[in-house]
Scaffold this motif. Structure first.
Motif, PDB file in Angstrom:
ATOM      1  N   ALA A 136       0.816  -1.229   0.000  1.00 33.30           N
ATOM      2  CA  ALA A 136       0.000   0.000   0.000  1.00 33.30           C
ATOM      3  C   ALA A 136       0.843   1.269   0.000  1.00 33.30           C
ATOM      4  CB  ALA A 136      -0.977   0.002   1.178  1.00 33.30           C
ATOM      5  N   ASP A 137       1.846   1.280  -0.853  1.00 35.85           N
ATOM      6  CA  ASP A 137       2.587   2.527  -1.052  1.00 35.85           C
ATOM      7  C   ASP A 137       1.602   3.555  -1.627  1.00 35.85           C
ATOM      8  OD1 ASP A 137       5.881   3.271  -1.860  1.00 35.85           O
ATOM      9  OD2 ASP A 137       4.231   4.606  -2.393  1.00 35.85           O
ATOM     10  N   PRO A 138       1.544   4.746  -1.047  1.00 30.24           N
ATOM     11  CA  PRO A 138       0.553   5.716  -1.526  1.00 30.24           C
ATOM     12  C   PRO A 138       0.819   6.208  -2.945  1.00 30.24           C
ATOM     13  CG  PRO A 138       2.006   6.715   0.105  1.00 30.24           C
ATOM     14  CD  PRO A 138       2.326   5.255   0.089  1.00 30.24           C
ATOM     15  N   SER A 139       1.986   5.853  -3.500  1.00 28.60           N
ATOM     16  CA  SER A 139       2.297   6.252  -4.875  1.00 28.60           C
ATOM     17  C   SER A 139       2.342   5.069  -5.829  1.00 28.60           C
ATOM     18  CB  SER A 139       3.654   6.960  -4.915  1.00 28.60           C
ATOM     19  OG  SER A 139       3.629   8.093  -4.099  1.00 28.60           O
ATOM     20  N   ALA A 140       1.910   3.895  -5.377  1.00 27.51           N
ATOM     21  CA  ALA A 140       1.926   2.712  -6.241  1.00 27.51           C
ATOM     22  C   ALA A 140       0.853   2.851  -7.327  1.00 27.51           C
ATOM     23  CB  ALA A 140       1.679   1.465  -5.412  1.00 27.51           C
ATOM     24  N   ASP A 141       1.044   2.138  -8.421  1.00 32.97           N
ATOM     25  CA  ASP A 141       0.149   2.284  -9.571  1.00 32.97           C
ATOM     26  C   ASP A 141      -1.147   1.478  -9.432  1.00 32.97           C
ATOM     27  OD1 ASP A 141       1.798   3.925 -11.499  1.00 32.97           O
ATOM     28  OD2 ASP A 141       3.218   2.329 -11.023  1.00 32.97           O
ATOM     29  N   TYR A 142      -0.992   0.199  -9.035  1.00 32.76           N
ATOM     30  CA  TYR A 142      -2.199  -0.649  -8.996  1.00 32.76           C
ATOM     31  C   TYR A 142      -3.381  -0.047  -8.245  1.00 32.76           C
ATOM     32  CZ  TYR A 142      -0.131  -5.020 -10.879  1.00 32.76           C
ATOM     33  OH  TYR A 142       0.420  -5.986 -11.661  1.00 32.76           O
TER      34      TYR A 142
ATOM     35  N   GLU B 101     -11.877  -0.134  -1.939  1.00 34.73           N
ATOM     36  CA  GLU B 101     -12.135   1.103  -1.220  1.00 34.73           C
ATOM     37  C   GLU B 101     -11.900   0.953   0.286  1.00 34.73           C
ATOM     38  OE1 GLU B 101     -15.920   2.683  -2.211  1.00 34.73           O
ATOM     39  OE2 GLU B 101     -15.404   4.635  -1.395  1.00 34.73           O
ATOM     40  N   ASP B 102     -12.290  -0.208   0.820  1.00 37.67           N
ATOM     41  CA  ASP B 102     -12.084  -0.453   2.260  1.00 37.67           C
ATOM     42  C   ASP B 102     -10.684  -0.956   2.571  1.00 37.67           C
ATOM     43  OD1 ASP B 102     -14.646   0.344   2.770  1.00 37.67           O
ATOM     44  OD2 ASP B 102     -15.467  -1.696   2.619  1.00 37.67           O
ATOM     45  N   PHE B 103     -10.043  -1.506   1.551  1.00 35.66           N
ATOM     46  CA  PHE B 103      -8.750  -2.140   1.791  1.00 35.66           C
ATOM     47  C   PHE B 103      -7.639  -1.115   2.044  1.00 35.66           C
ATOM     48  CE2 PHE B 103      -4.674  -3.855   0.350  1.00 35.66           C
ATOM     49  CZ  PHE B 103      -4.585  -5.004   1.113  1.00 35.66           C
ATOM     50  N   PHE B 104      -7.602  -0.068   1.194  1.00 34.82           N
ATOM     51  CA  PHE B 104      -6.522   0.920   1.322  1.00 34.82           C
ATOM     52  C   PHE B 104      -6.906   1.939   2.385  1.00 34.82           C
ATOM     53  CE2 PHE B 104      -6.100  -0.655  -3.062  1.00 34.82           C
ATOM     54  CZ  PHE B 104      -4.816  -1.175  -2.966  1.00 34.82           C
ATOM     55  N   VAL B 105      -6.296   1.825   3.562  1.00 33.06           N
ATOM     56  CA  VAL B 105      -6.716   2.618   4.714  1.00 33.06           C
ATOM     57  C   VAL B 105      -5.906   3.908   4.817  1.00 33.06           C
ATOM     58  CG1 VAL B 105      -6.878   2.624   7.236  1.00 33.06           C
ATOM     59  CG2 VAL B 105      -7.507   0.561   5.942  1.00 33.06           C
ATOM     60  N   ASP B 106      -4.608   3.768   4.710  1.00 37.37           N
ATOM     61  CA  ASP B 106      -3.735   4.928   4.901  1.00 37.37           C
ATOM     62  C   ASP B 106      -2.378   4.570   4.283  1.00 37.37           C
ATOM     63  OD1 ASP B 106      -2.719   7.365   5.747  1.00 37.37           O
ATOM     64  OD2 ASP B 106      -3.454   7.160   7.808  1.00 37.37           O
ATOM     65  N   THR B 107      -1.409   5.497   4.431  1.00 33.53           N
ATOM     66  CA  THR B 107      -0.074   5.236   3.922  1.00 33.53           C
ATOM     67  C   THR B 107       0.483   3.943   4.513  1.00 33.53           C
ATOM     68  OG1 THR B 107       0.269   7.605   3.753  1.00 33.53           O
ATOM     69  CG2 THR B 107       2.241   6.243   3.714  1.00 33.53           C
TER      70      THR B 107
ATOM     71  N   SER C 197      -2.357  11.683  -2.399  1.00 35.27           N
ATOM     72  CA  SER C 197      -2.545  11.858  -0.957  1.00 35.27           C
ATOM     73  C   SER C 197      -2.077  10.625  -0.193  1.00 35.27           C
ATOM     74  CB  SER C 197      -4.015  12.158  -0.661  1.00 35.27           C
ATOM     75  OG  SER C 197      -4.803  11.056  -1.044  1.00 35.27           O
ATOM     76  N   ASN C 198      -2.531  10.478   1.023  1.00 29.52           N
ATOM     77  CA  ASN C 198      -2.033   9.404   1.885  1.00 29.52           C
ATOM     78  C   ASN C 198      -2.432   8.011   1.410  1.00 29.52           C
ATOM     79  OD1 ASN C 198      -4.728   9.971   2.472  1.00 29.52           O
ATOM     80  ND2 ASN C 198      -4.538   9.099   4.535  1.00 29.52           N
ATOM     81  N   ARG C 199      -3.460   7.937   0.559  1.00 23.43           N
ATOM     82  CA  ARG C 199      -3.897   6.621   0.067  1.00 23.43           C
ATOM     83  C   ARG C 199      -4.586   6.802  -1.280  1.00 23.43           C
ATOM     84  NH1 ARG C 199      -9.163   4.483   0.949  1.00 23.43           N
ATOM     85  NH2 ARG C 199     -10.648   6.150   1.144  1.00 23.43           N
ATOM     86  N   ALA C 200      -4.631   5.722  -2.022  1.00 22.20           N
ATOM     87  CA  ALA C 200      -5.376   5.763  -3.283  1.00 22.20           C
ATOM     88  C   ALA C 200      -6.866   5.897  -2.960  1.00 22.20           C
ATOM     89  CB  ALA C 200      -5.121   4.493  -4.082  1.00 22.20           C
ATOM     90  N   PHE C 201      -7.572   6.648  -3.784  1.00 22.23           N
ATOM     91  CA  PHE C 201      -8.989   6.879  -3.477  1.00 22.23           C
ATOM     92  C   PHE C 201      -9.792   6.997  -4.772  1.00 22.23           C
ATOM     93  CE2 PHE C 201      -7.070  10.995  -4.098  1.00 22.23           C
ATOM     94  CZ  PHE C 201      -8.034  11.736  -4.763  1.00 22.23           C
ATOM     95  N   ARG C 202     -11.133   6.951  -4.589  1.00 22.94           N
ATOM     96  CA  ARG C 202     -12.039   7.191  -5.709  1.00 22.94           C
ATOM     97  C   ARG C 202     -12.523   8.630  -5.661  1.00 22.94           C
ATOM     98  NH1 ARG C 202     -16.833   3.070  -6.015  1.00 22.94           N
ATOM     99  NH2 ARG C 202     -17.831   4.856  -7.034  1.00 22.94           N
ATOM    100  N   ALA C 203     -12.506   9.293  -6.808  1.00 28.04           N
ATOM    101  CA  ALA C 203     -12.945  10.692  -6.878  1.00 28.04           C
ATOM    102  C   ALA C 203     -14.439  10.722  -7.154  1.00 28.04           C
ATOM    103  CB  ALA C 203     -12.155  11.423  -7.959  1.00 28.04           C
ATOM    104  N   LYS C 204     -15.207  10.568  -6.096  1.00 31.02           N
ATOM    105  CA  LYS C 204     -16.652  10.334  -6.293  1.00 31.02           C
ATOM    106  C   LYS C 204     -17.415  11.558  -6.790  1.00 31.02           C
ATOM    107  CE  LYS C 204     -16.961   6.393  -3.267  1.00 31.02           C
ATOM    108  NZ  LYS C 204     -17.436   5.819  -2.011  1.00 31.02           N
ATOM    109  N   GLU C 205     -17.004  12.727  -6.334  1.00 31.89           N
ATOM    110  CA  GLU C 205     -17.682  13.944  -6.817  1.00 31.89           C
ATOM    111  C   GLU C 205     -17.518  14.065  -8.321  1.00 31.89           C
ATOM    112  OE1 GLU C 205     -19.578  16.204  -5.178  1.00 31.89           O
ATOM    113  OE2 GLU C 205     -19.452  14.720  -3.548  1.00 31.89           O
ATOM    114  N   ALA C 206     -16.300  13.813  -8.786  1.00 33.58           N
ATOM    115  CA  ALA C 206     -16.023  13.901 -10.217  1.00 33.58           C
ATOM    116  C   ALA C 206     -16.820  12.833 -10.969  1.00 33.58           C
ATOM    117  CB  ALA C 206     -14.527  13.737 -10.464  1.00 33.58           C
ATOM    118  N   GLU C 207     -16.850  11.618 -10.391  1.00 36.59           N
ATOM    119  CA  GLU C 207     -17.608  10.538 -11.040  1.00 36.59           C
ATOM    120  C   GLU C 207     -19.067  10.961 -11.249  1.00 36.59           C
ATOM    121  OE1 GLU C 207     -17.173   7.219  -8.417  1.00 36.59           O
ATOM    122  OE2 GLU C 207     -15.059   6.864  -8.955  1.00 36.59           O
ATOM    123  N   LYS C 208     -19.654  11.496 -10.166  1.00 32.33           N
ATOM    124  CA  LYS C 208     -21.061  11.915 -10.222  1.00 32.33           C
ATOM    125  C   LYS C 208     -21.291  12.997 -11.265  1.00 32.33           C
ATOM    126  CE  LYS C 208     -22.064  11.492  -5.559  1.00 32.33           C
ATOM    127  NZ  LYS C 208     -22.316  12.259  -4.336  1.00 32.33           N
TER     128      LYS C 208
END
Lengths: 778, 284
Positions: B116-122, B147-153, B217-228
């Motif tokens: 869970a490197d915060p800069s990893a590609d997968y 979404e639940d798996f990646f918690v933090d750096t 940022s500290n973890r990979a995330f989904r940009a939900k506002e943009a998705e919507k």
């Protein structure tokens, strides 16, 4: 790359011959220091300071000593009488800090060696080092040379509160008059950032002391084995003739292995102390922290010029970041920048000042180009700025100010005599290859569409082939010995110490041509002080120009002797030696090289006043430096959205005098350009305010990689030097020297519509994006 | 590498490995992150369990309408898998951006995900794919969403003794387009910012938009506002710009030597726009 198959009758010099050292390198069978194993050999690990500045209150080695497998632990107190790391540079008033092998009461930089653990293997040694408890009292540090010189800065060495190691002043001509009468004066602060040389092989030492015959064998990854021998033997009070230094295969140096380092002295001392062979191999992390760094200049330039573009005067103040203490050439490097500050231009009036500043950082010293990249970067940036100020084309201002062909040998305002040159030729050739006028038209169109396209020029000069002995700290001559064996095979012993430059090939070419033997009959040996006569080593683009010339003269002596034996065998007085034969010029009868060699050793009969055997040694003292030159032209596109620089074209035209092997010259230029582009775009040694090296591993220090390189279109002009009979000038550093100003000039040109006049390296995308976004918002 | 002494086991079965892990051993997959830390002695595990000999962990197969990727599948396996290239091209495309050839030959999807490197590609792709990650312990097995798996750096939903057993990615039918865009940190090869986009259209309307972001940022995330903001729209160039600008909005961006927070946020918008445009253009 095409290679040429050589037959004995063909001339070897000038051919694209593949490097004869490569098979062992690419098959992994070369022997580096870490490949050396000896019975009973111990391993050393060094504990290094995590602080940039601290007092050492106490060191507890008891746990380390108690660890199974640990043979000995030494601290600064133990080694304080073993001597100090030498500095070979001498400048008036130079303050030379005592550079102990291991820190005694304070540490001056992160990585400062504090203790050494010697153990049965390298794992135990490292475990032992971790068990040493050092009680430090950390102090404020200073890691920036300008901050170090500011009032109230932390004193790196408590006895020198101003952090000034030396000041240096040089003048030539009448600079005051030039500035008083100037039509324009252009000023700029230019930074040539700290770089980390990063040879592929880190340093390493094996020391092997034999008490019974008072002899030392020291295997070390160095560019200058004889220099290491003289210095370490002297420091430890050992007999030089019983002190053997071997530079086995050396995986790159780039100037960072000219120095004699603490570990070389320390390991020899430990081997004597423990009566065992001892090995130390530098880790990559140690290499980042403890092997010298390069560059580290803050330059303040002022240029005086006439309205027609004639440059009449240059003022330069250099603040050199020296680091915490000196290695062998540390304070001398910026003086090379002063020597080359006029570049290729006729400018008769110069004034230069250097302030050498101590910082709590790794010492700086020679890194590929050593002083000349800084000087070239400065003058080539400034010439562009003057051209911009006068609204002249950057090519035009260069052509106007170049030393003219009829002016050679040309005495510079800095006291040098440029040997030979046709300075406009490489620039014109680069412009022709690029289609310069067309590119400028294309640029006008691109700018209309808002695109950021740049065309950058650099015309560079070098001072190479170090050098006349009076101008060097340890002699500037070189030696060569040539032996023809009884079989007719030829062995060359050279005092240079190549570590990637390819002289096992080029020296065989020279030898083959002179003696008329095939390249496969020639073996070139180097790097072992018990084998080759005293030599100076490989650095400063000197090996072929100085060492090759020594070889050339040794070959002339040997040829004369071969001809005597040939004439004897042919019962002639008039013979020619060519194509592996000695031929009677009257009768046309000939005798082969092998028969002559056999006769010289069998010695049934000898020519008059001639001794048996075929061996010649020559020590050659060069009468002058050589001054290679060239021009690079770089076309870049800068992405407005991201600040990314892409190099569309890279043209490198080098004039290194006569070319012995174009394949090797191209390779040297390519590698040099890669390192120069590296400085321009990516590389930087960054310290934080506490003196911690932030870019201390490859995850953060951006080394250029193959996929980041542009295609390099290389070409040459050939202006032989009169300084040596081979007409060669040197090419090892050329690419590095030409590249950084060419790239930066190109990117500044690209951003000039936004009002950008200067950029300091590295040109990171973020730096450019900030300028672009500010410019486009304006 | 001169690490501290450690014990090394290379079991052939997963159960054996999980047994050792339950006793406190640490798993070793490709070693691309763990070994450098051991080299610098920043990590000094006492016992390493090499997962590389467990045949049952190295697979890429279709099962129940999804693709299951075993933990020790290398990045090279992923990028060259015909199954993934055909049915989940986003993951194969993302794998091709990781490190260099040597890293891709050694590094594994399970190792990368678990680290869970915060800069990893997968993680960007896994977020956009709404992937599932199967976690296995000696006595447990559970499935969590990316979404639940990646918690933090360097922090995930993994409990002590658990490993990533497999990653499950969906098979998207026609009408879906994907793309991964990355700004490379030039020294390390990690992402300064990476944006993975997965979009589906019906007619002229975007019916599904998934945007995964890494490096910012500290973890990979989904940009939900943009998705919507994209769903229900056509995906015109102007809409793409507007959506891209939302991707980094409100994010506490990383700042380091290689990119400030401000620059990272700017790059996020630029590369999100590229990824959106490319993904939309790829819809068959």
């Amino acid at each position: 790359m095409a290679t040429t198959t050589i037959t004995k009758t063909e001339k070897l010099v000038g051919k694209r011959i593949r490097r004869r050292e490569d098979p062992r390198l690419i098959t992994g069978t070369a022997t580096y220091v870490d490949d050396i194993k000896m019975p009973g050999m111990l391993y050393a690990a060094i504990l290094r300071s995590p602080h940039a500045a601290a007092k050492i209150r106490s060191i507890d080695i008891s746990k380390a000593k108690a660890l199974k497998g640990v043979h000995a632990v030494f601290v600064g107190e133990d080694t304080k009488n073993a001597g100090a790391v030498p500095c070979g540079a001498s400048l008036p008033g130079l303050r030379v800090p005592h550079h102990n092998l291991l820190a005694i009461d304070r540490v001056y930089l992160v990585g400062h060696p504090v203790a050494v653990v010697v153990a049965t293997d390298r794992y135990v040694a490292r475990d032992g080092a971790e068990l040493i408890e050092v009680d430090y009292e950390p102090e404020a540090a200073v890691a920036d040379p300008e901050k170090a010189l500011a009032p109230g800065a932390h004193a790196v060495h408590p006895q020198w509160a101003d952090n000034v190691a030396f000041t240096f002043h040089q003048e030539g001509g009448d600079v005051a008059k030039a500035f008083a009468e100037a039509d324009v004066i252009v000023k700029q602060r230019i930074v040539s950032q700290r770089l980390i040389p990063n040879s592929m092989e880190t340093r390493g030492v094996v020391a092997d002391w034999h008490a019974a015959d008072r002899s030392m064998n020291l295997f070390t990854s160095t560019q200058a084995p004889h220099l290491v021998r003289s210095l370490v033997a002297q420091i430890l009070g050992l007999e030089e003739n019983r002190f053997r230094v071997v530079a086995p295969e050396v995986g790159g140096g780039f100037g960072a292995k000219i120095q004699t380092y603490a570990e070389e002295i320390l390991l020899a001392w430990i081997s004597m102390k423990l009566q065992k062979p001892v090995k130390w191999i530098e880790s990559r992390r140690e290499n980042f922290l403890c092997t010298i760094h390069g560059r580290g200049h803050v330059d303040f330039y002022e240029i005086a010029a006439k309205r027609d573009g004639t440059i009449t005067g240059i003022k330069l103040k250099i603040i050199q970041d020296l680091g915490a203490y000196f290695t062998v050439l540390t304070p001398a490097i910026p003086t090379l920048s002063v020597l080359m500050m006029p570049g290729l231009y006729r400018t008769p009036n110069i004034q230069a000042d250097i302030v050498g500043a101590f910082t709590n950082c790794t010492p700086t010293d020679a890194y590929r180009g050593a002083g000349r990249p800084e000087a070239t970067h400065g003058i080539e940036r400034m010439v562009d700025m003057v051209a911009a100020e006068l609204k002249m084309d950057p090519a035009e201002i260069r052509l106007k100010n170049f030393v003219r062909n009829e002016e050679f040998p040309f005495p510079t305002a800095t006291g040098l005599v440029y040997d030979s040159g046709d300075y406009s030729a490489p620039l014109k050739k680069a412009m022709e290859m690029a289609g310069y006028d067309q590119l400028r038209k294309e640029q006008v169109e691109a700018r209309k569409q808002g695109k950021l396209m740049g065309i950058g020029l650099c015309a560079y000069g070098e001072i190479c082939a170090f050098g006349p002995s009076p101008a060097t700290p340890a002699g500037g001559w070189e030696s060569a010995t040539v032996k023809i064996e009884p079989s007719g095979q030829v062995t060359v012993l050279t005092g240079i110490s190549p570590h990637g430059q390819g002289e096992e090939t080029t020296f065989a070419q020279i030898t083959g041509d002179e003696l008329g033997v095939g390249i496969d009959d020639v073996l070139v040996l180097h790097g072992d002080t018990s084998l080759v006569p005293y030599g100076i080593g490989t650095f400063g683009s000197r090996s072929t120009a100085v060492g090759g010339t020594a070889l050339y003269y040794a070959l002339q002596d040997l040829k004369a002797k071969v001809k005597k034996f040939g004439a004897m065998l042919l019962e002639s007085e008039d013979v020619t030696l060519a194509n592996g034969q000695c031929t009677d010029n009257k009768t046309g009868k000939s005798v082969g090289f092998k028969e002559i060699a056999a006769a010289a050793y069998r010695a049934m009969k000898l020519p008059p006043n001639t001794e048996p055997g075929l061996l010649a040694t020559h020590f050659w003292e060069p009468p002058n430096f050589t001054f290679p030159f060239g021009a690079h032209l770089v076309v870049t596109d800068v992405d407005r959205d991201t600040g990314n620089v892409s190099i569309r074209r890279y043209i490198a035209i080098d004039d290194c005098g006569n070319i012995l092997n174009p394949l090797i010259v191209d390779g040297q230029v390519h590698g040099g350009v890669a390192q120069g582009i590296g400085q321009a775009l990516w590389e930087q040694a960054v310290y934080d305010d506490n003196g911690q090296l932030v870019t201390g591993e490859f995850m953060d220090y951006t080394m250029p990689r193959a996929h980041m390189m542009p295609w390099i279109e290389s070409g040459h002009t050939v202006t032989p030097t009169p300084v040596n009979p081979l007409g060669v000038k040197g090419v090892g550093e050329a690419g590095t020297i030409g590249a950084s100003p060419a790239v930066v000039n190109s990117v500044v040109d690209a951003l000039s519509p936004l009002g950008v006049k200067h950029l300091d390296m590295p040109l990171t995308p973020e730096k450019l994006w900030k300028l672009i976004s500010a410019g486009s918002n304006a | 590498m001169i690490p501290q002494q450690f014990e090394y086991s290379a079991p052939k079965t997963l159960d054996e490995a999980l047994g050792l892990l339950a006793e406190g051993a640490k798993p070793l997959a490709g070693g691309m992150s763990l070994i450098p830390m051991m080299k610098l002695r920043l990590a000094s595990p006492e016992h390493l369990v090499d997962l590389g000999r467990i045949k049952d962990l190295n697979y890429i197969r279709e099962e129940g309408g999804a693709i299951h990727i075993g933990a020790t599948a290398t990045h090279q396996d992923v990028l060259s898998s015909p199954l993934l290239r055909g049915k989940c091209p986003l993951l194969a495309e993302t794998a091709a951006h990781i490190g260099d050839v040597q890293v891709r030959n050694m590094g594994t999807i399970g190792g990368s995900v678990a680290h869970a490197d915060p800069s990893a590609d997968y993680p960007a792709a896994l977020q956009a794919l709404e992937a599932k990650i199967v976690l296995k312990g000696a006595k447990s097995e559970r499935t969590v969403s990316a979404e639940d798996f990646f918690v933090d750096t360097f922090t995930t939903a993994l409990e002590p003794g658990e490993i990533v057993r497999e990653v499950i990615v969906p098979i998207d039918g026609d009408g879906t387009g994907t793309n991964y865009q990355k700004v490379l940190q030039p020294a390390s090869g990690f992402a300064i910012v990476g944006v993975a986009v997965r979009v589906r259209k019906q007619g002229e309307k975007v019916t599904l938009a998934r945007i995964g972001v890494t490096g910012l940022s500290n973890r990979a995330f989904r940009a939900k506002e943009a998705e919507k903001a994209l769903e229900g729209r056509s995906g015109s160039p102007a809409e793409i710009q507007a959506v891209a600008a939302l991707v980094g909005q409100g994010i506490d961006a990383n700042s380091d030597l290689h990119a400030s927070a401000e620059y990272r946020l700017h790059l996020t918008a630029v590369y999100a726009a590229k990824a959106l445009a490319t993904a939309l253009g790829r819809i068959a």
